[in-house]
Write a protein that holds these residues in place. Structure first.
Motif, PDB file in Angstrom:
ATOM      1  N   PRO A 280     -15.763   1.015  19.110  1.00 13.13           N
ATOM      2  CA  PRO A 280     -16.084   1.082  20.538  1.00 13.13           C
ATOM      3  C   PRO A 280     -17.172   0.096  20.948  1.00 13.13           C
ATOM      4  N   MET A 281     -18.061  -0.233  19.996  1.00 16.49           N
ATOM      5  CA  MET A 281     -19.122  -1.179  20.334  1.00 16.49           C
ATOM      6  C   MET A 281     -18.603  -2.610  20.375  1.00 16.49           C
ATOM      7  N   GLY A 282     -17.349  -2.790  20.059  1.00 20.38           N
ATOM      8  CA  GLY A 282     -16.759  -4.120  20.191  1.00 20.38           C
ATOM      9  C   GLY A 282     -16.920  -4.979  18.959  1.00 20.38           C
ATOM     10  N   PHE A 283     -17.331  -4.358  17.851  1.00 20.78           N
ATOM     11  CA  PHE A 283     -17.352  -5.122  16.592  1.00 20.78           C
ATOM     12  C   PHE A 283     -15.945  -5.091  16.005  1.00 20.78           C
ATOM     13  N   THR A 284     -15.240  -6.212  16.118  1.00 20.19           N
ATOM     14  CA  THR A 284     -13.872  -6.229  15.642  1.00 20.19           C
ATOM     15  C   THR A 284     -13.501  -7.604  15.134  1.00 20.19           C
ATOM     16  N   SER A 285     -12.670  -7.613  14.126  1.00 18.54           N
ATOM     17  CA  SER A 285     -12.206  -8.902  13.600  1.00 18.54           C
ATOM     18  C   SER A 285     -11.002  -9.390  14.396  1.00 18.54           C
ATOM     19  N   GLY A 286     -10.518  -8.547  15.283  1.00 13.93           N
ATOM     20  CA  GLY A 286      -9.455  -8.975  16.181  1.00 13.93           C
ATOM     21  C   GLY A 286      -8.095  -9.095  15.530  1.00 13.93           C
ATOM     22  N   LYS A 287      -7.940  -8.461  14.363  1.00 12.59           N
ATOM     23  CA  LYS A 287      -6.614  -8.436  13.732  1.00 12.59           C
ATOM     24  C   LYS A 287      -6.123  -6.997  13.719  1.00 12.59           C
ATOM     25  N   GLU A 288      -4.900  -6.786  14.212  1.00 14.07           N
ATOM     26  CA  GLU A 288      -4.409  -5.422  14.387  1.00 14.07           C
ATOM     27  C   GLU A 288      -4.404  -4.646  13.075  1.00 14.07           C
ATOM     28  N   TYR A 289      -4.807  -3.395  13.165  1.00 11.87           N
ATOM     29  CA  TYR A 289      -4.869  -2.470  12.014  1.00 11.87           C
ATOM     30  C   TYR A 289      -5.860  -2.945  10.965  1.00 11.87           C
ATOM     31  N   ALA A 290      -6.551  -4.028  11.231  1.00  6.39           N
ATOM     32  CA  ALA A 290      -7.590  -4.486  10.298  1.00  6.39           C
ATOM     33  C   ALA A 290      -8.815  -4.897  11.105  1.00  6.39           C
ATOM     34  N   GLU A 291      -9.062  -4.154  12.180  1.00  8.36           N
ATOM     35  CA  GLU A 291     -10.116  -4.574  13.105  1.00  8.36           C
ATOM     36  C   GLU A 291     -11.501  -4.495  12.484  1.00  8.36           C
ATOM     37  N   LEU A 292     -11.664  -3.605  11.509  1.00  4.03           N
ATOM     38  CA  LEU A 292     -13.016  -3.339  11.008  1.00  4.03           C
ATOM     39  C   LEU A 292     -13.684  -4.613  10.495  1.00  4.03           C
ATOM     40  N   GLU A 293     -14.965  -4.701  10.735  1.00  9.07           N
ATOM     41  CA  GLU A 293     -15.685  -5.930  10.373  1.00  9.07           C
ATOM     42  C   GLU A 293     -15.987  -5.978   8.884  1.00  9.07           C
ATOM     43  N   TRP A 294     -16.439  -7.126   8.400  1.00 11.19           N
ATOM     44  CA  TRP A 294     -16.481  -7.393   6.963  1.00 11.19           C
ATOM     45  C   TRP A 294     -17.300  -6.407   6.148  1.00 11.19           C
ATOM     46  N   PRO A 295     -18.475  -5.913   6.639  1.00 11.38           N
ATOM     47  CA  PRO A 295     -19.199  -4.986   5.749  1.00 11.38           C
ATOM     48  C   PRO A 295     -18.367  -3.750   5.443  1.00 11.38           C
ATOM     49  N   ILE A 296     -17.665  -3.259   6.473  1.00 12.61           N
ATOM     50  CA  ILE A 296     -16.855  -2.062   6.279  1.00 12.61           C
ATOM     51  C   ILE A 296     -15.665  -2.389   5.373  1.00 12.61           C
ATOM     52  N   ASP A 297     -15.104  -3.585   5.557  1.00  9.45           N
ATOM     53  CA  ASP A 297     -13.997  -3.999   4.683  1.00  9.45           C
ATOM     54  C   ASP A 297     -14.403  -3.863   3.225  1.00  9.45           C
ATOM     55  N   ILE A 298     -15.603  -4.376   2.915  1.00  8.06           N
ATOM     56  CA  ILE A 298     -16.073  -4.318   1.521  1.00  8.06           C
ATOM     57  C   ILE A 298     -16.179  -2.860   1.083  1.00  8.06           C
ATOM     58  N   LEU A 299     -16.785  -2.052   1.973  1.00  6.77           N
ATOM     59  CA  LEU A 299     -16.941  -0.629   1.659  1.00  6.77           C
ATOM     60  C   LEU A 299     -15.583  -0.008   1.339  1.00  6.77           C
ATOM     61  N   ILE A 300     -14.602  -0.322   2.193  1.00 10.14           N
ATOM     62  CA  ILE A 300     -13.256   0.234   1.974  1.00 10.14           C
ATOM     63  C   ILE A 300     -12.775  -0.124   0.583  1.00 10.14           C
ATOM     64  N   ALA A 301     -12.910  -1.409   0.232  1.00  9.45           N
ATOM     65  CA  ALA A 301     -12.453  -1.851  -1.087  1.00  9.45           C
ATOM     66  C   ALA A 301     -13.095  -0.998  -2.175  1.00  9.45           C
ATOM     67  N   LEU A 302     -14.421  -0.808  -2.058  1.00  8.88           N
ATOM     68  CA  LEU A 302     -15.147  -0.068  -3.100  1.00  8.88           C
ATOM     69  C   LEU A 302     -14.622   1.360  -3.212  1.00  8.88           C
ATOM     70  N   VAL A 303     -14.593   2.058  -2.082  1.00 10.13           N
ATOM     71  CA  VAL A 303     -14.166   3.463  -2.115  1.00 10.13           C
ATOM     72  C   VAL A 303     -12.736   3.561  -2.650  1.00 10.13           C
TER      73      VAL A 303
END
Lengths: 721, 803, 69
Positions: free
Chosen positions: A118-141
């Motif tokens: 909602p704060m507008g932090f987005t990578s602008g790719k559908e279904y992968a909008e989350l920004e890079w720090p979260i991407d890394i987190l996802i990979a780890l978990v």
């Protein structure tokens, strides 16, 4: 060494984690669907965005998709896997710590998403909008999940890996790879990054991911669950176990290729498109194999289905899977796709899958699991039945209007007058669809209502029952030694295999990672040969980032397909070479609003200025929300140089040291636009300044597609080396 | 037992364990009624161990546990030699054994058999393979003996069948793995190569601008095609090579050729950089052909066609050594040993009876179920079964040299029919290949004049497109479907080759007893007047003869134990029996012998009785023929030359006259039967032998196709090419003629595939065979052929259903 | 189309990974018995036998036995 250890081992299944995931599933389900409902209503009453950025469709829609896919379905998957895997392996999960870590990690990610999107932090790719720090987190978990799963498989007490487990393994491996490959991005700031790939390539990667996300996140794990829970619930073996094994391997070998069908008629090379088509069609076979296998499991037990609500849910789920997987290949046919793409048909298609297949299967499992784990009966079968019917009704109310909308939309877009002019202004098509959108939200309400009924029902059940945290069980340990056709030393690897699988997975991942760096060597190939295509000016770049931030791509495409109806309406069709500086690409997948690829110069700056503040003022009946904050918020010129440098790394040919002067350039261009607006005596929402975000947006919009506008079609060799 | 009480009042209740009807006197045990002690005992066993889920999972999961064997039966298992042979695997204290448990039939069985570890300590785990009716048990050899496990199983109602055969069988397990692997690998490579080939098919122009991509694809597909060529397709090359060495031409030869050519051509193209490879087509056909072969060869896992006497002989017998008996492996008994055989056990070797009398039946050998009485000093052949009481015998020959079993030393048992007589397919194929070669070289030569450098291209192109793979597919899928249909109608073929041999048969030879008669069932009816005492006397007299008819009379008039002594017995061969009992002279025999004026013989044998020269009546003995046998025979006679080859005497000759005419041979020894078949074959006949007994084994083997008729697939049947369920005997003609359908279908689909080939050749000859055309032709022809065969067989099947 | 190289590379690696898994599994006899596992997974290995466990219909006894012929 089993020979000495007591033959039968006592152990306990961990129900607690399952319970947590179950609760999470329900909670996030409600939240995600509510947001979805909100987004749907945004399209009916644009005012609903309350003039706030967070509640605007461009941000609620990504939130909705992420919430339902990764929060609702995600937790649903883990719930089912943690329950079934333990029992299929006759072993407790490998490590309770990891289970806990996995659970809380995943929830944390979701919370992060719920805040950042909602704060507008987005990578602008559908279904992968989350920004890079979260991407890394996802990979780890995700890896935590993997270790926990393979660990369990290692210490299992049942030699045979039931087909469901294969599906789980496939899910883990593939999703890992997809996620990594797709989210290679160059961080600019803590919450801003640019996709490593540009334009066509970004699109290709994105939809390779996009399709396989559907395949391996929404399908394979749920097939695993289907193969476990349908037999369990019906208490009869799956119709044909052999078929289920074939189903798995066929699916695995085919699915990975089907991605490109999302890009038909785009600037993707024909053969890649056709490839996607053919493999998508071939997919029909295994998919239906699976569906038939699921349904036939209940042959001769349809009486059970009539009384057992859980089975009802499962049956509808499998049927929905069948419908969706039939429609998929259909949609991947070029001719059909030409009609359906960018319309609400696609929305209908995915929701049949999501609401029917994923939703109902999850509900069925919940209704079956909770009473078992709480050692009691379901609080109210009546209520559950009501849920079933209202849910089904909801799906119909959702799907039918959307299909209808899809067809109408497409027909109206393609309709010509005898004199060869387009029959409908785009706006007409939008206003025409409003009632459908309204109906669709009714469907949403019904479906959500059902879920809430379920929640109540389950709360009551939980209250009534006594939770069995650790379910005692016993089974003989798997003998360490094993003979396969009397082969020697083969047995070592029987327990080694899961490890190998894990290692294989990691190797795959790391190779994936290595390949990530290839782009750095290949960026050269991104340098355009359409001479007229120039990099974005700093201001345009800022404008574009705002465009991405506001999620404009959720309603506006930037891809004019080579149809007369589209070239008539929007102008020259899109060339691969035009997108070479687009990090990320913004082709979009849906046209709730018109295509913007050639919007540049179509209207004056004033028009845009007014339109962004109150769309209806320029185009009455428009359902586009207003963006008042663009007029007050200022561009953060602090980061602009960083952005320029990032772009340079990605191979965008800004002159060396351009980052030093880029801000001045931006300001200059801004001043021009401001002057321009002032000259036109626009009445200012806020005192105009060159730093206003709106200025940047206008700059970007006016630039779009102008590079080759009014030129004879350039031969499309931009991306060729 | 104390808890159990006899309760007359519960009538016709279903047994809680096996679901059988409970007789007047059922056993009740905690509110459940059981048909017999056996069932009750099983229940008790499970109850004690808290395994009563068994009864929840399936209703009446049990098998009637009546006549369960003495546990000592299994003692032999612990004998070192035996044990070593049976145990599959041993490591430290842990051992593994596979038991074949024919009776398992439902989920409960699986559940119970996998929970054995809860029944007895020492058993670590047990895994069931249901399709094979097999349970694999891991146990601690320190804690539990093999015999105890076996005993436990039979106590739970799942007697394992352990036989001499298992000891040889050890280790050589069915390996369908490699087939599956090959299919998997081929499928994988095919899929990916296809994906790599797409650029070629569609918009190659698009690729020209990206040459790296082009060669990238080409090379990857080349890499992927290597496993297809060297691993998946290896089978074709091997058998092709074999065939050539045997100076014959099987279909695999041209296929192998085509594959090789395709590969080489593609390699050349890739290296030359033209990049138009046919690797996708190549891996495609390999993939489809493998599937086809697999589909065809998937036959009945739980039916063993290879079984010989060993599979039925006990693995050990009780031998009396200086007073006390101990069990000795059958392979170790020597002439001179005194063996003790208990009721229901087989006599494992030719032996002399030491006990004063024995009632043995040869059901196992001839299918003749009626016991024959033997007296001290008589010789009893191996394979006879003692029917009641324990007897002692002195071994004369070791098992493998015994009268019956030595049959297996005959070379027919070590030959492979598959390698001999060419199948129909091969005949067609020979012409086909010849044609292809002519065309290709013809075309090549022609091109030599038009455009030299092109002729090689054409030559290879023709060979590629004219691969007889569709022909192969046609036959394998037809066979597969036919096999399945026959199976559904309870004629189980050993493999697809049998279809062809059945189809080409022109002679059918029947065994009599047990094959065309229902084993043991005969009705004996007396017309006339005899007092009770006279009856007893007659029975006593009849008891003196081994003649089947008198045996039947004995059985019919249940012998009373009251002693009657028979004096001066005379048996006139082929006439009858004479004896004096309590002063009266009894005559028992043919009409003439009994002094009856000749009269029209009626169906069934007649035995007349005369007392003191006065005819008192006759026994009419009907042999029960399998229902519909007469019609079956008359139907078969239309298309086949049929014969009868019977082990026992010609008592029923007249009776069978109308059916077989004079083609009847009685009193045939196993070898004679075998030889007879061989003679027929050397007379150029294609013979189908239909038998059931061990004594038919040789004939069944020798015949082009041997069909064993079996009323219970778990019970005995000799090695054979096909097994017919006794109940479906009447459908034999239909089934046989169905095998001929297969040919028609093959021809039909063959012509289709030829059309495809011609179409392809048309392009090839003109040097215009693009990979795309090849890639379209290949699956198109394959699929249409597969569809055609499947549909037509189904259709034919429907027609048969109606008739 | 550099991205194509990446995607194909990655996809192939993944696919081959699964191929290896497939070969391993087949070799280890995982797929030799294509029936029993589907029944086995129905059994609950709790310590206390549950009674409310619904009975299977009798007719699919036959279905089961017929599956192997």
């Amino acid at each position: 060494m089993t020979a000495t250890s007591p033959p039968i081992e006592k152990f306990a299944y961990d129900n607690t984690t399952v319970k947590w995931f179950a609760y999470a599933t329900i909670t996030w389900g409600i939240i995600g669907m509510t947001v979805g409902l909100w987004a749907a209503l945004d399209l009916v009453f644009p005012q609903l965005n309350l003039g706030l950025p967070f509640t605007t469709f461009g941000r609620t829609r990504p939130l909705h998709t992420n919430a339902v896919i990764f929060a609702f379905v995600g937790n649903g998957i883990f719930m089912g896997v943690y329950y079934s895997l333990q029992r299929l392996c006759k072993a407790r999960m490998y490590s309770d710590k990891l289970s806990r870590l996995h659970f809380w990690g995943w929830q944390f990610i979701i919370v992060a998403a719920v805040i950042t999107i909602p704060m507008g932090f987005t990578s602008g790719k559908e279904y992968a909008e989350l920004e890079w720090p979260i991407d890394i987190l996802i990979a780890l978990v995700w890896v935590v999940f993997g270790i926990n799963m393979f660990g369990t498989i290692i210490k299992r007490r049942e030699r045979h890996l039931y087909v469901a487990i294969w599906f789980y393994i496939a899910t883990f491996v593939t999703v890992t790879v997809l996620h990594i490959v797709n989210s290679v991005e160059l961080p600019v700031t803590f919450m801003k990054s640019y996709s490593w790939y540009a334009g066509v390539q970004d699109a290709l990667v994105q939809w390779w991911y996009g399709h396989n996300a559907v395949a391996f996140f929404l399908t394979t794990p749920y097939l695993g669950l289907m193969y476990y829970f349908i037999p369990k619930v019906a208490n009869r073996p799956v119709y044909s176990y052999r078929l289920s094994i074939i189903h798995f391997w066929a699916l695995i070998f085919l699915y990975i290729w089907a991605g490109p069908h999302h890009l038909l008629y785009t600037s993707l090379p024909d053969w890649a498109q056709s490839l996607g088509v053919v493999f998508s069609i071939m997919l029909l076979a295994p998919s239906w194999g699976g569906m038939i296998n699921g349904l036939l499991t209940l042959r001769g037990a349809w009486d059970k289905v009539r009384e057992d609500v859980v089975l009802k849910f499962l049956v509808v789920a499998v049927t929905a899977y069948g419908m969706a997987t039939f429609e998929g290949p259909l949609l991947s046919l070029k001719s059909v796709n030409g009609i359906a793409h960018f319309t609400d048909w696609i929305i209908a298609h995915v929701h049949v899958g999501a609401l029917g297949w994923n939703g109902f299967l999850t509900f069925g499992i919940l209704y079956w699991l909770i009473p078992r784990m709480f050692r009691t009966q379901l609080y109210s079968r009546k209520l559950a039945n009501a849920h079933f019917w209202i849910g089904t009704l909801g799906i119909l109310f959702y799907a039918i209007p959307m299909y209808w909308a899809g067809f109408t939309q497409s027909l109206m877009w393609k309709e010509f007058n005898p004199d060869g002019t387009l029959a409908n202004k785009f706006l007409d098509t939008v206003t025409h669809l409003a009632p459908m959108y309204a109906l669709r939200s009714v469907g949403g309400v019904l479906y959500l209502a059902g879920v809430i009924m379920m929640t109540y029902n389950i709360i009551k059940t939980v209250r009534a029952g006594s939770f069995l945290a650790n379910e005692e069980a016993e089974a003989p340990a798997l003998p360490k030694i094993y003979t396969i056709h009397g082969k020697e030393h083969w047995h070592r690897w029987i327990e080694r295999r899961p490890v190998q699988m894990l290692i294989a997975a990691l190797i795959v991942v790391s190779i994936g990672g290595v390949i990530e760096f290839i782009p750095t060597f290949l960026v050269k190939s991104n340098i355009p040969t359409i001479a007229s295509v120039k990099p974005y000016t700093p201001l345009e770049l800022e404008g574009r980032d705002i465009y991405v931030r506001e999620g404009c791509y959720t309603c506006h495409s930037q891809m004019i397909r080579p149809f007369r109806s589209e070239t008539e309406r929007y102008g020259e069709y899109s060339k691969a070479g035009e997108f070479v500086y687009d990090h990320p690409f913004q082709w979009g997948s849906k046209r709730t609003g018109p295509d913007l690829q050639r919007i540049g110069g179509k209207y004056g700056d004033v028009w845009h200025y007014n339109h962004m503040f109150d769309p209806t003022s320029m185009s009455p009946g428009s359902i586009m929300p207003s963006y008042p904050w663009l007029f007050s918020d200022k561009i953060d010129y602090e980061v602009t140089p960083k952005k320029i440098r990032a772009m340079q790394i990605l191979g965008v040919p800004y002159p060396a040291g351009y980052d030093k002067i880029c801000v001045e350039d931006a300001r200059k261009q801004g001043e021009l636009i401001v002057a321009n607006l002032k000259k036109a005596k626009v009445q200012e929402v806020e005192p105009l300044s060159a730093d206003d975000e709106i200025v940047a947006v206008i700059a970007y919009l006016q630039r779009m597609g102008t590079d080759i506008k009014a030129k004879a079609p350039v031969n499309d060799t931009a991306t060729k080396k | 037992m104390k808890t159990a009480r006899l309760s007359p009042e519960i009538k016709n209740k279903e047994c809680f364990h096996c679901g059988d009807k409970c007789e007047e006197i059922a056993v009740t045990f905690d509110q459940h009624s059981f048909c017999c002690e056996g069932c009750k005992l099983v229940y008790e066993l499970l109850k004690e161990n808290n395994l009563c889920n068994y009864y929840d999972i399936t209703k009446f999961p049990g098998q009637s546990a009546e006549n369960e064997q003495r546990s000592t039966v299994y003692d032999a298992l612990d004998e070192k030699g035996v044990r070593e042979k049976l145990v599959r695997f041993e490591d430290g204290n842990l051992s593994r054994i596979n038991f074949h448990v024919p009776v398992m039939h439902c989920s409960s069985c699986i559940w119970l058999l996998e929970n054995l570890s809860k029944l007895k300590t020492g058993i670590i785990s047990s895994i069931v393979n249901f399709p094979r009716r097999e349970v694999t048990i891991d146990f601690e050899k320190g804690k539990i003996k093999l015999s105890e496990i076996a005993a436990l199983l039979s106590a739970a109602g799942y007697p394992p069948s352990v036989s001499l055969g298992d000891m040889e069988l050890k280790g050589k397990k069915k390996r369908f793995n490699s087939a599956v692997l090959k299919i998997g690998v081929a499928g994988f490579c095919f899929g990916n190569i296809m994906m790599m080939s797409f650029p070629q098919y569609l918009s190659a122009g698009d690729l020209k601008e990206v040459p790296q991509l082009r060669s990238f694809f080409a090379w990857i597909s080349l890499v992927l095609s290597l496993p297809v060529l060297f691993y998946c397709a290896s089978g074709f090359f091997v058998s092709a090579w074999k065939a050539i060495r045997f100076r014959t031409l099987t279909i695999d030869a041209p296929i192998a050729l085509a594959i090789a050519v395709t590969f080489l051509r593609s390699v050349y193209e890739i290296i030359a950089g033209s990049g138009t490879s046919y690797l996708d087509s190549m891996s495609g056909i390999v993939f489809f052909m493998l599937i086809g072969r697999f589909f065809q060869d998937r036959t009945y896992k739980n039916l063993a066609f290879e079984r010989d006497y060993k599979s039925y002989f006990p693995i050990a017998v009780a031998v009396r050594k200086n007073g006390n008996e101990e069990s000795v492996g059958v392979t170790n008994i020597k002439p001179g040993d005194n063996i003790i055989i208990r009721s229901g056990e087989l006599i494992p070797a030719d032996a002399i009876l030491l006990s004063e009398k024995a009632d043995v039946d040869y059901s196992f050998v001839t299918g003749e179920a009626n016991p024959v009485r033997k007296f001290r000093g008589e010789k009893i052949f191996a394979g006879a079964r003692q029917t009641d009481g324990a007897i002692e015998l002195e071994v004369q020959k070791v098992t493998s040299q015994s009268y019956l079993t030595q049959l297996w030393n005959n070379d027919v048992f070590s030959r492979h029919k598959e390698l001999e007589n060419k199948t129909y397919l091969d005949k067609i194929n020979r012409w086909f290949t010849a044609g292809v070669l002519c065309i290709s070289f013809g075309a090549a030569i022609a091109w030599l004049f038009i455009d030299k450098d092109f002729s090689l291209n054409v030559l290879t192109a023709v060979l590629i497109v004219a691969c007889p793979c569709t022909l192969l597919l046609a036959s394998v899928f037809t066979n597969g479907n036919v096999l399945r249909w026959l199976g559904r109608n309870h004629l189980y073929l050993k493999n697809a080759a049998v279809i062809d041999r059945l189809a080409s048969a022109d002679t059918i030879v029947f065994d009599k007893t047990g094959t065309i008669t229902n084993a043991g069932e005969a009705q004996v009816k007396f017309e006339g007047t005899l007092s009770k005492n006279e009856m007893i006397a007659v029975a006593a007299l009849a008891a003196q003869s081994a003649h089947p008819l008198s045996r039947r009379i004995c059985v019919a008039l249940a012998e009373s134990d009251q002693k009657v002594n028979v004096r001066s017995v005379r048996e006139i061969a082929g006439k009858g029996l004479e004896g004096i009992i309590e002063g009266k002279t009894y005559l028992l025999g043919s009409a003439a012998f009994a002094g009856v004026s000749a009269q029209t013989e009626r169906a069934g044998a007649e035995v007349w009785v005369a007392v003191n020269g006065k005819v008192r009546g006759k026994f009419i003995i009907h042999n029960r023929y399998r229902n519909g046998f007469i019609t079956v025979a008359s139907l078969l006679r239309k298309n086949y030359h049929i014969e009868l080859l019977s082990g026992d005497n010609d008592a029923e000759k007249e009776m069978l006259q109308p059916v077989f005419g004079n083609e009847m041979y009685f009193g045939q020894s196993p070898e004679q039967k075998l030889v007879h078949i061989r003679q027929l074959q050397s007379a150029g006949k294609k013979v189908v032998m239909i038998g059931d007994g061990l004594n038919d084994a040789g004939a069944l083997m020798q015949a082009d196709a041997g069909i064993a008729v079996s009323d219970n697939r778990n019970a005995f049947f000799p090695a054979c090419d096909a097994i017919l369920d006794g109940a479906d005997f009447k459908s034999l003609p239909a089934l046989l003629s169905f095998t001929r359908i297969a040919r028609k279908v093959v021809i039909a689909s063959f012509t289709i595939s030829v059309l495809y080939n011609l179409f392809g050749i048309y392009f090839a000859v003109r040097g215009e065979l693009s990979p795309l055309i090849a890639a379209i032709l290949m699956p198109a022809s394959s699929f249409s052929v597969i569809a055609l065969t499947t549909i037509s067989v189904k259709f034919a099947a429907l027609r048969f259903k109606k008739t | 189309m550099s991205a194509i190289f990446i995607l194909i590379g990655v996809s192939l690696v993944v696919a081959s990974g699964f191929l290896v898994a497939f070969i391993r599994a087949v070799k280890s006899g995982q797929f030799e018995d294509e029936y029993t596992p589907s029944v086995r997974m129905l059994f609950d290995d709790e310590l206390t036998p549950r009674k409310e466990n619904t009975l299977l219909q009798k007719e699919n006894k036959k279905e089961k036995t017929s599956t192997n012929v």
